[in-house]
Each structure stands twice: as C-alpha cells, then as structure tokens.
Motif scaffolding. Structure first.
Motif, PDB file in Angstrom:
ATOM      1  N   ALA A  34      80.223  35.013 114.672  1.00 17.17           N
ATOM      2  CA  ALA A  34      81.134  35.796 114.952  1.00 17.17           C
ATOM      3  C   ALA A  34      82.487  35.528 115.392  1.00 17.17           C
ATOM      4  CB  ALA A  34      80.803  37.170 115.618  1.00 17.17           C
ATOM      5  N   ALA A  35      82.326  34.515 116.043  1.00 18.60           N
ATOM      6  CA  ALA A  35      83.541  33.408 116.328  1.00 18.60           C
ATOM      7  C   ALA A  35      84.483  32.988 115.400  1.00 18.60           C
ATOM      8  CB  ALA A  35      83.264  32.733 117.625  1.00 18.60           C
ATOM      9  N   ARG A  36      83.675  32.575 114.450  1.00 15.62           N
ATOM     10  CA  ARG A  36      84.304  31.886 113.260  1.00 15.62           C
ATOM     11  C   ARG A  36      84.660  32.631 112.096  1.00 15.62           C
ATOM     12  NH1 ARG A  36      81.272  27.686 115.163  1.00 15.62           N
ATOM     13  NH2 ARG A  36      79.739  28.197 113.804  1.00 15.62           N
ATOM     14  N   PHE A  37      84.982  34.134 112.423  1.00 17.82           N
ATOM     15  CA  PHE A  37      85.032  35.200 111.197  1.00 17.82           C
ATOM     16  C   PHE A  37      86.192  34.455 110.503  1.00 17.82           C
ATOM     17  CE2 PHE A  37      87.720  38.227 109.668  1.00 17.82           C
ATOM     18  CZ  PHE A  37      86.768  39.293 109.144  1.00 17.82           C
ATOM     19  N   LYS A  38      87.336  33.997 110.772  1.00 18.42           N
ATOM     20  CA  LYS A  38      88.672  33.621 110.063  1.00 18.42           C
ATOM     21  C   LYS A  38      88.240  32.707 108.982  1.00 18.42           C
ATOM     22  CE  LYS A  38      92.449  34.824 112.734  1.00 18.42           C
ATOM     23  NZ  LYS A  38      93.369  34.181 113.656  1.00 18.42           N
ATOM     24  N   GLN A  39      87.561  31.540 109.601  1.00 21.35           N
ATOM     25  CA  GLN A  39      87.057  30.412 108.434  1.00 21.35           C
ATOM     26  C   GLN A  39      85.918  30.979 107.568  1.00 21.35           C
ATOM     27  OE1 GLN A  39      87.599  30.064 111.936  1.00 21.35           O
ATOM     28  NE2 GLN A  39      86.756  28.293 112.426  1.00 21.35           N
ATOM     29  N   GLN A  40      85.225  31.754 107.863  1.00 20.19           N
ATOM     30  CA  GLN A  40      84.131  32.381 107.024  1.00 20.19           C
ATOM     31  C   GLN A  40      84.763  33.314 106.286  1.00 20.19           C
ATOM     32  OE1 GLN A  40      81.058  31.951 110.682  1.00 20.19           O
ATOM     33  NE2 GLN A  40      81.538  33.863 110.136  1.00 20.19           N
ATOM     34  N   ALA A  41      85.568  34.207 106.550  1.00 21.13           N
ATOM     35  CA  ALA A  41      86.332  35.097 105.782  1.00 21.13           C
ATOM     36  C   ALA A  41      86.936  34.578 104.421  1.00 21.13           C
ATOM     37  CB  ALA A  41      87.372  35.948 106.270  1.00 21.13           C
ATOM     38  N   ALA A  42      87.634  33.195 104.982  1.00 22.57           N
ATOM     39  CA  ALA A  42      88.512  32.287 103.935  1.00 22.57           C
ATOM     40  C   ALA A  42      87.487  31.762 103.017  1.00 22.57           C
ATOM     41  CB  ALA A  42      89.182  31.302 105.049  1.00 22.57           C
ATOM     42  N   SER A  43      86.371  31.166 103.660  1.00 25.31           N
ATOM     43  CA  SER A  43      85.650  30.659 102.316  1.00 25.31           C
ATOM     44  C   SER A  43      84.977  31.792 101.371  1.00 25.31           C
ATOM     45  CB  SER A  43      84.631  29.751 103.074  1.00 25.31           C
ATOM     46  OG  SER A  43      83.413  30.543 103.407  1.00 25.31           O
ATOM     47  N   ALA A  44      84.497  32.975 102.056  1.00 22.81           N
ATOM     48  CA  ALA A  44      83.974  34.091 101.451  1.00 22.81           C
ATOM     49  C   ALA A  44      84.925  34.314 100.156  1.00 22.81           C
ATOM     50  CB  ALA A  44      83.765  35.310 102.308  1.00 22.81           C
ATOM     51  N   LEU A  45      86.186  34.277 100.365  1.00 16.60           N
ATOM     52  CA  LEU A  45      87.189  34.923  99.340  1.00 16.60           C
ATOM     53  C   LEU A  45      87.321  33.825  98.267  1.00 16.60           C
ATOM     54  CD1 LEU A  45      89.895  36.076 101.948  1.00 16.60           C
ATOM     55  CD2 LEU A  45      88.762  37.512 100.100  1.00 16.60           C
ATOM     56  N   LYS A  46      86.741  32.823  98.676  1.00 12.70           N
ATOM     57  CA  LYS A  46      86.818  31.548  97.336  1.00 12.70           C
ATOM     58  C   LYS A  46      85.502  31.860  96.598  1.00 12.70           C
ATOM     59  CE  LYS A  46      89.916  28.642 100.049  1.00 12.70           C
ATOM     60  NZ  LYS A  46      89.299  28.219 101.175  1.00 12.70           N
ATOM     61  N   ASP A  47      84.350  32.510  97.184  1.00 16.84           N
ATOM     62  CA  ASP A  47      83.117  32.383  96.328  1.00 16.84           C
ATOM     63  C   ASP A  47      83.225  33.607  95.259  1.00 16.84           C
ATOM     64  OD1 ASP A  47      80.646  33.177  95.597  1.00 16.84           O
ATOM     65  OD2 ASP A  47      79.790  32.948  97.869  1.00 16.84           O
ATOM     66  N   ASN A  48      83.194  32.889  93.946  1.00 15.69           N
ATOM     67  CA  ASN A  48      83.317  34.017  92.987  1.00 15.69           C
ATOM     68  C   ASN A  48      81.993  34.683  92.519  1.00 15.69           C
ATOM     69  OD1 ASN A  48      85.710  33.431  92.150  1.00 15.69           O
ATOM     70  ND2 ASN A  48      85.084  31.327  91.116  1.00 15.69           N
ATOM     71  N   ASN A  49      80.827  34.098  92.905  1.00 19.98           N
ATOM     72  CA  ASN A  49      79.716  34.916  92.769  1.00 19.98           C
ATOM     73  C   ASN A  49      79.620  36.203  93.782  1.00 19.98           C
ATOM     74  OD1 ASN A  49      77.837  33.583  90.838  1.00 19.98           O
ATOM     75  ND2 ASN A  49      77.308  31.872  92.600  1.00 19.98           N
ATOM     76  N   LEU A  50      80.197  35.902  94.767  1.00 18.85           N
ATOM     77  CA  LEU A  50      80.312  37.206  95.786  1.00 18.85           C
ATOM     78  C   LEU A  50      81.220  37.997  95.266  1.00 18.85           C
ATOM     79  CD1 LEU A  50      79.485  38.024  98.679  1.00 18.85           C
ATOM     80  CD2 LEU A  50      81.632  36.771  99.750  1.00 18.85           C
ATOM     81  N   LYS A  51      82.346  37.482  94.624  1.00 22.44           N
ATOM     82  CA  LYS A  51      83.470  38.595  94.256  1.00 22.44           C
ATOM     83  C   LYS A  51      82.654  39.438  93.069  1.00 22.44           C
ATOM     84  CE  LYS A  51      87.535  36.811  94.069  1.00 22.44           C
ATOM     85  NZ  LYS A  51      88.512  35.993  93.501  1.00 22.44           N
ATOM     86  N   THR A  52      81.850  38.773  92.073  1.00 25.97           N
ATOM     87  CA  THR A  52      81.379  39.349  90.983  1.00 25.97           C
ATOM     88  C   THR A  52      80.273  40.440  91.786  1.00 25.97           C
ATOM     89  OG1 THR A  52      81.243  37.286  89.699  1.00 25.97           O
ATOM     90  CG2 THR A  52      80.116  39.263  88.863  1.00 25.97           C
ATOM     91  N   ALA A  53      79.591  40.312  92.626  1.00 25.08           N
ATOM     92  CA  ALA A  53      78.677  41.112  92.996  1.00 25.08           C
ATOM     93  C   ALA A  53      79.020  42.343  93.878  1.00 25.08           C
ATOM     94  CB  ALA A  53      77.573  40.236  94.026  1.00 25.08           C
ATOM     95  N   LEU A  54      80.324  41.867  94.654  1.00 24.80           N
ATOM     96  CA  LEU A  54      80.515  42.997  95.408  1.00 24.80           C
ATOM     97  C   LEU A  54      81.351  44.066  94.659  1.00 24.80           C
ATOM     98  CD1 LEU A  54      82.125  40.945  98.510  1.00 24.80           C
ATOM     99  CD2 LEU A  54      80.024  42.595  98.492  1.00 24.80           C
ATOM    100  N   ALA A  55      81.934  43.474  93.600  1.00 24.00           N
ATOM    101  CA  ALA A  55      82.595  44.356  92.390  1.00 24.00           C
ATOM    102  C   ALA A  55      81.705  45.279  91.844  1.00 24.00           C
ATOM    103  CB  ALA A  55      83.537  43.533  91.533  1.00 24.00           C
ATOM    104  N   LYS A  56      80.373  44.705  91.536  1.00 25.83           N
ATOM    105  CA  LYS A  56      79.542  45.630  90.756  1.00 25.83           C
ATOM    106  C   LYS A  56      79.162  46.799  91.713  1.00 25.83           C
ATOM    107  CE  LYS A  56      77.593  43.492  86.880  1.00 25.83           C
ATOM    108  NZ  LYS A  56      77.280  41.989  86.661  1.00 25.83           N
ATOM    109  N   ALA A  57      78.925  46.348  92.974  1.00 24.06           N
ATOM    110  CA  ALA A  57      78.341  47.426  93.949  1.00 24.06           C
ATOM    111  C   ALA A  57      79.058  48.547  94.414  1.00 24.06           C
ATOM    112  CB  ALA A  57      77.721  46.587  95.340  1.00 24.06           C
ATOM    113  N   LYS A  58      80.367  48.195  94.557  1.00 20.56           N
ATOM    114  CA  LYS A  58      81.409  48.936  95.172  1.00 20.56           C
ATOM    115  C   LYS A  58      81.286  50.579  94.641  1.00 20.56           C
ATOM    116  CE  LYS A  58      85.511  49.088  98.032  1.00 20.56           C
ATOM    117  NZ  LYS A  58      86.201  50.170  97.286  1.00 20.56           N
ATOM    118  N   ASP A  59      81.996  50.427  93.187  1.00 22.25           N
ATOM    119  CA  ASP A  59      82.274  51.805  92.743  1.00 22.25           C
ATOM    120  C   ASP A  59      81.082  52.639  92.696  1.00 22.25           C
ATOM    121  OD1 ASP A  59      84.852  50.590  92.340  1.00 22.25           O
ATOM    122  OD2 ASP A  59      84.627  50.260  90.290  1.00 22.25           O
TER     123      ASP A  59
END
Ligand code: SF4
Lengths: 219, 473
Positions: free
Chosen positions: B8-33
């Motif tokens: 939890a102390a490395r939130f910023k770095q982790q968030a930054a790397s999450a934002l570059k993860d295209n699989n994650l982006k696809t999966a989250l976009a599908k789920a949200k709506d």
C-alpha cells in the motif's frame, strides 16, 4: 475465557467509552432479539403464488403448477423428457413427497447425494414470494447435499407453503419453536457465475437447472 | 505490475504501471458498465430502497454501539448449538487458531471466498505447513492459478480477460486431462466445474467467510451465486468460518433488511442464488454436513476504529458498489492499492488496519466526486472519511514534500486575493491558448504525471471568479 477474547471485549468497551452494559440495557437488548423488529417490506399486490413464480422465472428458475400431489410425477416426467434426462433420481424423505406414487420405471434412491448423482427431488420448508426463493432446512428428511451436487434440482412445494416476505419465514420458524437447523438454504434459481468477463453462465458448481413443481392442493 | 512486492506504500508506482496494462484496461472496461447498470435497475425497481437504506444504517449503528453484547450473545448461541468460537486480535493469531483446528492430518483444504482470510494471509500459512489449499469460487480459483491476490471484493478475477483465463487453464489443466484450448465462457466454466467437483468430494476441511453473523441464532451467513461456499462446508468433516468482528447483527429480521440491499448493490440481484445460514455442526440425525463447526473472529484493529471519527466504515457490508462506481478504481483496478481491499472502502479501511504511514497515498487516490457515497447502501460518507485521513496525514507530517510545498504556495496566495486573482486569470488565459480549439491539453508543464494517461481539460480563458462576477451581474 481466553485472554484475547477479554482484550477484544475490553477494547470495544474502551472505544465506546463505557464499561460493561448495565442490566437494564441488557434486558432491552434481549427483548430486541426475542421480539425482533420488523423490516421494511417491499410492497407488491400480486397473489403470493403468482409473485413467487414470476420472480423465480426471472432468475432462470422454471416452474410447473399442478392441481394435486397426484399430478407431481407426470409434471416431473415431462421435465425429464424435455431435458432428455435419465430416471435415476435421488430423493429426500420430506413429508410432502411421502404419499406420492412414483412411476415404476424410475430408479429412486432416498439418501444424501453423491458426486455422480444427476437429478434430485426434494421438498422445501417454505417459498418466499418476495424474491421467488425456496427455503430448505437441513435435517434427517432433507440432506443438504441434495440441493447442491446434482445437475438438476427439482423442488416440490405446496401453494400454502408460500409466505410473503423473509420476515414471515423467520416468524414461522419461531412460531413452530424450531431450533435453527444446521443449515438453512435460501435458494433463488440455479447456480451461476459471472467470473469470466462478467458474462453470466449457469451451473457453476451447484445445479445447472432449478425447477419447482407448485402444488395447488392444500394440506 | 510486480504483485510479489506490492504494498500500500507503493501505490503511486503501482497505479502508474496499472495504467499501462492493456489487458487490465480491457477487462475493467468490460466489467464496469455491467455492474453500474445492473445496480441501477435493481435499485430503481425497489420503491422502498431509500427507506430500507435508512433502516439498515440504524441496524448496523445499533449493533456497533453494542458490539460487545452482540458478539458475546453470538458466541453463546454458537456454543449452544455445538460449535466453537475463537477470538484473534491479529492476523497471526487468527492463522494460528485455524492451523490448530486444521491439524496435521488434513491434506486438502477447501476455501470459499473470504476477504478476512486474505487479511490473515491464510493460504500461505496453510501451504507452509504442507496443506493443499483449493480456492473454490471460480474467480478465486482463476487468480490462485495465476498466483495473484483478488482485485475486487466481490469479483476477484475482474482484472482478467477471457483470453488470459483461457491461457491459464491451457497451461495448468493438462494434468487433469485438458488438451485443447478452451475459449468460450461455458466451456471454461464447465472445465472448472469438473476439476473442482473432484476437489469438493475429497477434502478434509472447508473454510468460508461470512457476510453476517447473527446474534439471535449463532448463525453465520454466506451469500453466493456459484454454490461453492455450500459444497465447501457440507462435504468436508470440518467447517471453519473466518469473520471480522463487525459482521455481527442482532436478528434474522435485521439480516433480511441488509440482504435486500446487498445483492442489489453488488450485482443488481434481488437475491443471490444461494444465501446460506450455518448453525453449529450437523445434528445427531443428519445424514450429511460437517462434524465440527468453528468460527474464528478477527479484530485486526477494528475495535479501535469503534468510537473514532472513522466508525462509519464498520457499517460496510462489502457489496463492492463503491469500487464499481469509482473512476480511480475503474482506471487502475484493485491490485494497485497494494493490500487486500481496494477502491473507496479500501482507501478508508486499509490505513486503519495497516497504518496510515504504510498507506498514506491511498486517501489521495480520490477525486472527491462523491459517487461512492451516493451508491453506498450503508450510507458511509466515504469522501469525508478520506478527507479525514488526508487531514491526519498532513497533521502527522506524512504528506509528501511536493504536496506540502504546493499547499504552502497556495496558502500564501489565497491570503493575498489580488495576487491570486491576477495569477489565476493569467493562467486561465495561457491554458486556453495552449489548448486551442480541442479544449484539452495532451501535455502540461510540471504535470506530465497527470497528462501521460489523461487529457487535461483547459479553462475557457476566464477564471471562476471572473465568470462568477459576470454571471451575477
Ligand atoms: S463502503 Fe458501502 S458501497 Fe463500498 S463496499 Fe462497503 S457497503 Fe458497499
């Protein structure tokens, strides 16, 4: 009393800025449990059986209404034919099934379910119209495995067993002075999952299909 | 993202790397709506939703302010029904208690979904002692294959695409005889069903969580759709429930009220497929069910949250609605938060459990848009609680130096109104010029961290104060 338990309880009291509750308050709290408050019930105007059926079908459950207990076997037979199922059935010894005469060519075993069983027929304690839910209490005459292991779970329930809301179900249990059985299963439709890309798929680990035969005949 | 070392102390770095993860982006976009719409319809369909919500809040507040009584009452009823209750202050203690019950004989241990067991690090502890642990919720099973923690409190594998799940089964299931690559949802679900069925039938202990504990009856309640939590507890000889202390509610009727909110807020269901009340071990004449029933109650700092300005978070029923409506969660997913809980409720709860000094960025991962509080069925003022954390972090000097410098500069300016309005008007004009007709900036000076993953909408060329003056003229 374990030391940890005492510490947790002490911490809770310290955080709430008080010691043990005075007797008067404890009496009030016990009364709140023995005379439980009524929740706010979602209102509906439909007749109980109608609402029950509609809600059950809205969650991919299926339902046949029959006039008397004698009509139950043919209703189930129809269901078996429709899904091209075998006639090997595991059954509970629930009272509602007691007087029914089953076709001779069915292979019926009355026992808890095993991994290889595919069809179960059980009774239920009650149906809840609010959400189309079936309540099954574990007990000698109603092993819980029957509700989860087979691919097809068929429940036979009489119309006068349908209550309006969940509060009525609990009230019924209390009125009959039934101790809480080991397991109370509130079942609302077949097993499902949405864990692969949020796509709903029926038959995750429990029954793939959930069918209710609703009997109009009263007790 | 490196999940091994996430924190939890490395939130910023982790968030930054999450934002570059295209699989994650696809999966989250599908789920949200899906989540958002289903919840909306379910809530709109229930005229009494707001009234029930107010009632639910009262119930939980009442239970929390008498938590000692209701926990003791719950314990008394569990014992009366032949079960056992064990108390733990720390995750380590809770693990030790579970290990003790599991014993050395048990080989395979089934797990139903339990976030509290994630707090405990229970799987690792069991595996270290040589037990095989099988997660049985499909989502949990998938991430167990991937050696990852859950990324959502109700949809643990929401970050995985179907292709990734397909790869996982292809890689891991040849030992169960799977030779082809399954790509369709029904086939993937069926494959897991077959493999896990075998495990259900051959395990020694089943561990589940609890959505509620009921003082009136000594029952633990789980709400599931798959039926895995049920098979996990009725087939093995021993059923262990891991639950945190704030889960206790007074009565069955109270539970009915909370259930009316839980399914609707979580998945848009009026009732999940299975709501199961477990009370003690099997009875003398029962033909199936567990022979032993244990409840391990974990405090893990919650007793200290009681009575504090953060008490409201203890009303949380873990429905996940605040995650599903959070733009930050929607962009980075759950893993970036670095600990068990994510999204708004996680950003409030995590600092309370593991310490603000180990998670001081979490309360800042919020745009204070207020959507979470609006959808929270338990009326938890999540943005206010996040602000409280920010305030505390500032008080304790945990805020990072750049933020402090910025705040100082801002304080200097707001106490000098002329200078402030002069500078902001200059900035508004300059940004409007830079943005041109598109009205957004792809790059902004000193703000590349912001603009590398989002566009910055530019002002219309006038400051708020100028517009306000004009509008009120
Ligand atoms: S904080 Fe509210 S919305 Fe979020 S998980 Fe808890 S109950 Fe649900």
């Amino acid at each position: 009393m374990s030391e940890t338990r005492r510490q947790i309880i002490d911490n809770i009291r310290a955080s709430l800025g008080r010691g043990p509750l005075p007797d008067g308050v404890v009496t009030q709290l016990r009364a709140r449990i023995s005379e439980p408050e009524q929740g706010i019930r979602p209102r509906f105007d439909q007749d109980l059986a109608e609402r029950f059926g509609e809600k059950l079908q809205s969650v991919a459950g299926t339902l046949t209404r029959v006039a008397t207990l004698n009509d139950v076997p043919s209703a189930i037979q129809q269901y078996l034919d429709q899904h091209q199922l075998s006639k090997n059935i595991v059954m509970s010894t629930h009272a509602v099934l007691d007087g029914i005469e089953w076709p001779e060519d069915w292979e019926i075993e009355q026992r808890p379910a095993r991994g290889e069983d595919t069809i179960s027929v059980t009774g239920a304690y009650a149906g809840v119209a609010e959400t189309g839910t079936v309540a099954i209490l574990s007990g000698t005459e109603s092993p819980s495995t029957l509700n989860f292991l087979p691919d097809d779970h068929i429940v036979v329930i009489r119309m006068d067993q349908i209550v309006s809301h969940f509060e009525d179900l609990w009230w019924l249990l209390q009125k009959q002075d039934l101790d809480m059985p080991r397991t109370v299963n509130l079942i609302t439709g077949p097993s499902r999952t949405a864990d692969v890309e949020q796509t709903i798929q029926l038959g995750a680990h429990g029954p793939r299909r959930f069918h209710v035969v609703l009997v109009e005949q009263r007790e | 993202m490196n999940l091994e070392n996430r924190s939890a102390a490395r939130f910023k770095q982790q968030a930054a790397s999450a934002l570059k993860d295209n699989n994650l982006k696809t999966a989250l976009a599908k789920a949200k709506d899906g989540f958002v719409l289903k919840r909306l319809h379910a809530v709109e369909d229930l005229d009494e939703f707001e009234a029930i919500r107010a009632e639910a809040r009262k119930i939980k507040d009442h239970a929390l302010s008498h938590l000692d009584f209701y926990l003791e009452e719950f314990e008394r009823k569990v014992k009366e029904n032949g079960g056992h209750v064990h108390w733990a202050q720390t995750p380590e203690q809770a693990c030790a208690l579970v290990m003790d019950i599991v014993g050395t004989e048990a080989k395979q241990v089934l797990k139903g979904k339990s976030m509290v067991s994630e707090e405990m690090g229970l799987n690792a502890a069991l595996e270290a002692k040589g037990h095989t642990v099988v997660e049985t919720d499909l989502g949990e099973y998938i991430i167990q294959l991937a050696h990852e923690p859950p990324s959502h409190i109700i949809a643990p594998a929401v970050h995985k695409t179907r292709d990734q799940i397909s790869d996982l089964f292809h890689g891991e299931h040849p030992k169960y005889g799977l030779n082809e690559r399954l790509t369709e949802v029904p086939d993937l679900v069926n494959e897991a069903r077959q493999v896990l069925r075998e495990k259900f039938l051959n395990s020694d202990v089943g561990i589940t969580g609890a959505n509620f504990l009921i003082a009136e009856t000594g029952s633990t309640v789980i709400v599931t759709n798959e039926g895995n939590g049920d098979l996990s507890q009725i087939l093995p000889k021993v059923h262990i429930v891991t639950a945190s202390i704030e889960k206790v509610v007074p009565t069955l009727n109270d539970t009915a009220t909370l259930l009316r909110l839980l399914g609707r807020s979580a998945t848009g269901q009026e009732m999940s497929s299975y709501t199961t009340f477990s009370t003690g071990p099997k009875r003398a004449n029962d033909h199936d069910g567990p022979e032993e029933f244990h409840v391990v109650l974990l405090d893990n700092g919650r007793s200290k949250v009681l009575g504090s300005e953060f008490q409201d978070i203890l009303r949380c029923i873990k429905c996940g609605a605040c995650l599903n409506h959070c733009p930050v969660y929607g962009a980075i997913g759950g893993h970036a938060y670095g600990w068990v809980y994510s999204g708004p409720m996680g950003s409030v709860l995590t600092p309370l459990i593991i310490g603000l000094e180990n998670s001081y960025d979490l309360p800042n991962a919020c745009s204070l848009n207020g959507r979470c509080a609006k959808v929270c069925p338990m009326s938890i003022p999540l943005p206010d609680l996040l602000r409280q954390h920010r305030f505390k972090a500032f008080q304790r000097g945990l805020t990072d130096s750049r933020t402090k410098l910025g705040l100082k500069a801002w304080a200097y300016l707001v106490t000098r109104p002329k200078l402030y309005s002069g500078l902001t008007s200059l900035a508004a004009k300059a940004l409007a010029l830079l943005g041109g007709s598109r009205g957004v900036l792809r790059k902004a000076p000193l703000a590349s961290g912001w603009t590398s993953v989002r566009d910055l909408p530019v002002p219309q060329g006038q400051t708020f104060q100028q517009q306000w003056k004009k509008a009120s003229e």
